[in-house]
Enzyme design. Structure first.
Site, PDB file in Angstrom:
ATOM      1  N   GLY A   1       0.781  -1.232   0.000  1.00  0.00           N
ATOM      2  CA  GLY A   1       0.000   0.000   0.000  1.00  0.00           C
ATOM      3  C   GLY A   1       0.808   1.276   0.000  1.00  0.00           C
TER       4      GLY A   1
ATOM      5  N   THR B   1       1.770   3.201  -2.642  1.00  0.00           N
ATOM      6  CA  THR B   1       1.145   4.181  -3.541  1.00  0.00           C
ATOM      7  C   THR B   1      -0.162   4.698  -2.963  1.00  0.00           C
ATOM      8  OG1 THR B   1       2.133   3.043  -5.438  1.00  0.00           O
ATOM      9  CG2 THR B   1       0.309   4.537  -5.886  1.00  0.00           C
ATOM     10  N   LEU B   2      -0.913   3.831  -2.320  1.00  0.00           N
ATOM     11  CA  LEU B   2      -2.180   4.249  -1.713  1.00  0.00           C
ATOM     12  C   LEU B   2      -1.942   5.255  -0.597  1.00  0.00           C
ATOM     13  CD1 LEU B   2      -5.225   3.648  -1.913  1.00  0.00           C
ATOM     14  CD2 LEU B   2      -4.914   1.947  -0.093  1.00  0.00           C
TER      15      LEU B   2
ATOM     16  N   GLU C   1       4.433 -36.407  -2.321  1.00  0.00           N
ATOM     17  CA  GLU C   1       3.712 -35.460  -1.474  1.00  0.00           C
ATOM     18  C   GLU C   1       3.390 -36.072  -0.108  1.00  0.00           C
ATOM     19  OE1 GLU C   1       3.547 -32.460  -2.352  1.00  0.00           O
ATOM     20  OE2 GLU C   1       4.199 -32.791  -4.422  1.00  0.00           O
TER      21      GLU C   1
ATOM     22  N   HIS D   1       6.440 -35.492   2.144  1.00  0.00           N
ATOM     23  CA  HIS D   1       6.452 -34.147   2.735  1.00  0.00           C
ATOM     24  C   HIS D   1       5.467 -34.061   3.901  1.00  0.00           C
ATOM     25  CE1 HIS D   1       9.111 -32.438  -0.194  1.00  0.00           C
ATOM     26  NE2 HIS D   1       8.269 -32.598  -1.225  1.00  0.00           N
TER      27      HIS D   1
END
Length: 685
Positions: A272, A274-275, A490, A493
């Protein structure tokens, strides 16, 4: 053949020579004289009386006596002959012979051989006039004193050679002129095309104004305020002081306070920055200038510096205002001394000069944003330029909850009662404001595709999986052997993460291909993570090794796949950071090696040995754990082959020997039929 002008007898006898010619003619008889001109016909007998008169003329010794014997016609003919002799005398002594007589060289012969040889027609001698015989005798008797100059008019070898050389020289000159003309045309064409290309490039790079280096930026009015910015409490508190100064500058200047010239907003993408800059201009109700650092970078020398001057000149004219420079690192990065681009530092030098050129309280506030503050030049972040650096962090749990409430409670969104915002905020650790907005938007799209106007929890789960794991394939991979290898990978994991202390909590496991992977094991943190311990780093490496270890235990070392490449890459990066950055190696110690501080050869060998040791120990721990839980590994792989997607609760049920809950039916996606018109009045599906 002879030419007319080349065979004319060159009569060079002067007027004074005429009496001598007459005396010479007197010594000859008429018969002998006539015999020397056999080509002239003798007179007839009826002309004998005239012969005596002609003979009397030959006896004349002076010009006066000769003239007395001649009549008027003879005098006229002789005078014409003398004039012609004078002309021929002048003609011979002048190199421009042909031009004086009005003649030109020609290879066309005269009608008769006599005319070719004497230069005048034979009819002149045959014409009946008084004194004809005297003129014939005069010409014939004086032939020995007449000088002839003959010049062949036909082509000889020498003439042919000279003519060929002259023609070749003319052709050579003509070819050279043609080549020169052709090269000139080609050069002019190339210059024109290059000039046209340069002109078009400059016009294209000049932007919509179609003017050279036209850089016109106009201020805008921002409608964003701080209420539109969710979270970012620390950053907003720092920026409120700037807003108060822009609203009431006398309050600060009266006590001698100086407002910072520039504010640097640093943080990861999507938090954020730029906001916040727009909110500052909107709250203060001042003009807002927004530019990107890449807009100053051009291929032409001096363009970037000129754009910086233009920007600040315009900003000073409308002060107070806010100038926002996004991606500041592209224009304010560290200056380098390189000969490849000696003008690369002009833009940043001009930016530094402009920020020093206006007063602190002039009303121009420069806000810069970057996600690589470590690459900025030290001169641009010193006091007096960008005085304040505000860190904009990833939103914590409370701010994530506010973000979900802000995006899900918009007027055009209807939520189902099964949606739990607290759970969404808790299971979205690491999400930025942009990620949360994207997740809500993907959920709304999924809701619309199933022809509903109510967003349910399943829509949000689908959107979260898509954001974190990537888009899923619509169909299962038909290769059963590949699916079996993926299922055990998988499952390895998952088993290591469940039975390893300090491992990240499991969120979901699937063998459905997503993005660039054939399967995915997702983890979700229950709380915000501000630092990471050594045990957690080692647990991450163990979980990463679980996939390859499971393949090796089940299929053998010769049948392992390449699916563990990304896992090994992540484990190696973690081990290197532990050794070189975190000081978690006993042999290396707390020595930290930065990017510019490269270790020596011996130290690099020691670092490699320590990294290899950590990886080998992690692999051994994963082997021991999976051998111990081989049955759970087999059951979980079988469940994945059957159901493809298992949540954390489903995995725990399978490991306990129970059947997982039946999966919820996928929401039916109803897509409107697209009608493509084939012919007028007909539609084809």
């Amino acid at each position: 053949m002879f030419s007319a002008n080349s065979t004319v007898p060159q009569v060079v006898t002067a007027l004074a020579q005429i009496p001598a010619l007459l005396n010479h003619a007197r010594n000859f008889s008429l018969t002998k004289t006539l015999s020397t001109t056999s080509h002239i016909p003798l007179p007839n007998r009826k002309d004998r009386p005239h012969y005596n008169r002609h003979a009397a003329k030959h006896k004349a010794q002076t010009m006066e006596e000769l003239i007395e014997c001649l009549d008027a016609k003879d005098v006229q003919i002789i005078s014409q002959t003398v004039k012609k002799a004078e002309l021929l005398n002048v003609y011979q002594n002048n190199p421009l012979r042909s031009s004086m007589l009005g003649l030109s060289n020609s290879h066309i012969s005269a009608p008769t051989f006599f005319e070719n040889k004497t230069g005048f027609p034979e009819s002149l001698l045959r014409s009946p006039f008084p004194g004809q015989m005297h003129l014939q005798h005069l010409i014939c008797s004086s032939r020995t004193n007449i000088m002839f100059e003959q010049r062949r008019g036909f082509e000889s070898k020498k003439r042919r050679k000279e003519a060929a050389e002259e023609a070749n020289s003319k052709e050579t000159v003509k070819d050279e002129m043609k080549d020169a003309s052709k090269k000139s045309v080609q050069l002019l064409t190339r210059i024109f095309l290059i000039g046209l290309l340069v002109f078009l490039i400059i016009r294209y790079l000049s932007g919509p104004g179609l003017m050279l280096f036209d850089f016109e930026i106009k201020p805008t009015r921002s409608n964003t305020c701080f209420d539109d910015v969710q979270g970012c409490y620390e950053a907003k508190q720092e920026l409120i002081d700037i807003v108060n100064f822009l609203k009431n500058p006398i309050r600060f200047t009266s006590v001698g306070a100086k407002l910072p010239k520039g504010v640097l907003l640093s943080g990861p993408p999507g938090v954020g920055k730029t906001l916040l800059a727009r909110a500052v201009a909107g709250e203060a109700n001042v003009p807002f200038f927004q530019v990107t650092g890449s807009e100053f970078d051009e291929m032409f020398v001096g363009t970037g510096a000129k754009k910086v001057r233009t920007l600040f000149k315009t900003a000073k004219s409308v002060a107070p205002c806010v100038v926002f420079i996004d991606e500041l690192d592209s224009v304010g990065s560290k200056r380098a001394n390189t000969g490849m681009h000696p003008y690369a530092n002009q833009t940043i030098n001009q930016l530094l000069a402009e920020m020093d050129g206006f007063q602190p309280n002039s009303g121009v506030i420069v806000i810069g944003a970057t996600n690589r503050s470590q690459h900025l030049d030290s001169a641009i972040v010193r006091a007096g330029r960008f005085d304040v650096e505000i860190k904009v962090r990833v939103p914590p749990l409370r701010e994530r909850r506010e973000l979900f409430e802000y995006f899900l409670n918009k007027p055009n969104i209807t939520l189902h009662q099964d949606v739990n915002i607290d759970d969404l905020a808790r299971t979205s650790v690491g999400f930025t404001g942009a990620d949360i907005e994207n997740m809500v938007n993907q959920a709304a799209l999924h809701c619309a595709l199933r022809n509903s106007n109510v967003i349910c929890q399943q829509d949000l789960d689908f959107a979260k999986d898509k954001v974190t794991m990537g888009p899923a394939m619509k169909h299962k991979i038909p290769d059963e052997n590949t699916n079996r290898v993926t299922a055990y990978h998988e499952a390895g994991h998952t088993i290591v993460s469940l039975f390893t202390p300090n491992a990240a909590p499991l969120y979901k496991v699937t063998i459905q291909a997503r993005g660039q992977t054939l399967g995915h094991t997702a983890f979700s943190l229950d709380k915000d993570e501000y630092n990471v311990s050594k045990a957690q780093l080692m647990a991450r490496m163990d979980v990463a090794m679980g996939g390859r270890v499971a393949e090796e235990l089940v299929f053998g070392s010769d049948k392992v796949s390449t699916g563990a490449s990304s896992d090994f890459q992540m484990a190696t990066a973690t081990a290197q950071a532990m050794v070189t950055q975190y000081g978690m190696s006993d042999k290396i110690g707390i020595h930290v090696f930065s990017e510019n501080d490269k270790p020596s050869g011996a130290m690099q060998d020691l670092i490699d040995q320590e990294v290899q040791r950590l990886l080998n120990e992690s692999y051994a721990r994963a082997v021991d754990l999976l051998k111990k839980h081989r049955d759970e590994l087999n059951r979980l792989a079988a469940a994945l082959l059957k159901y493809e997607i298992l949540s954390k609760e489903d995995v725990q049920a399978v490991i306990a020997g129970k059947k997982p809950k039946p999966p919820m039916p996928s929401p039916q996606i109803i897509v409107d039929k697209i009608i493509f018109p084939d012919k007028p009045g007909q539609n084809n599906l």
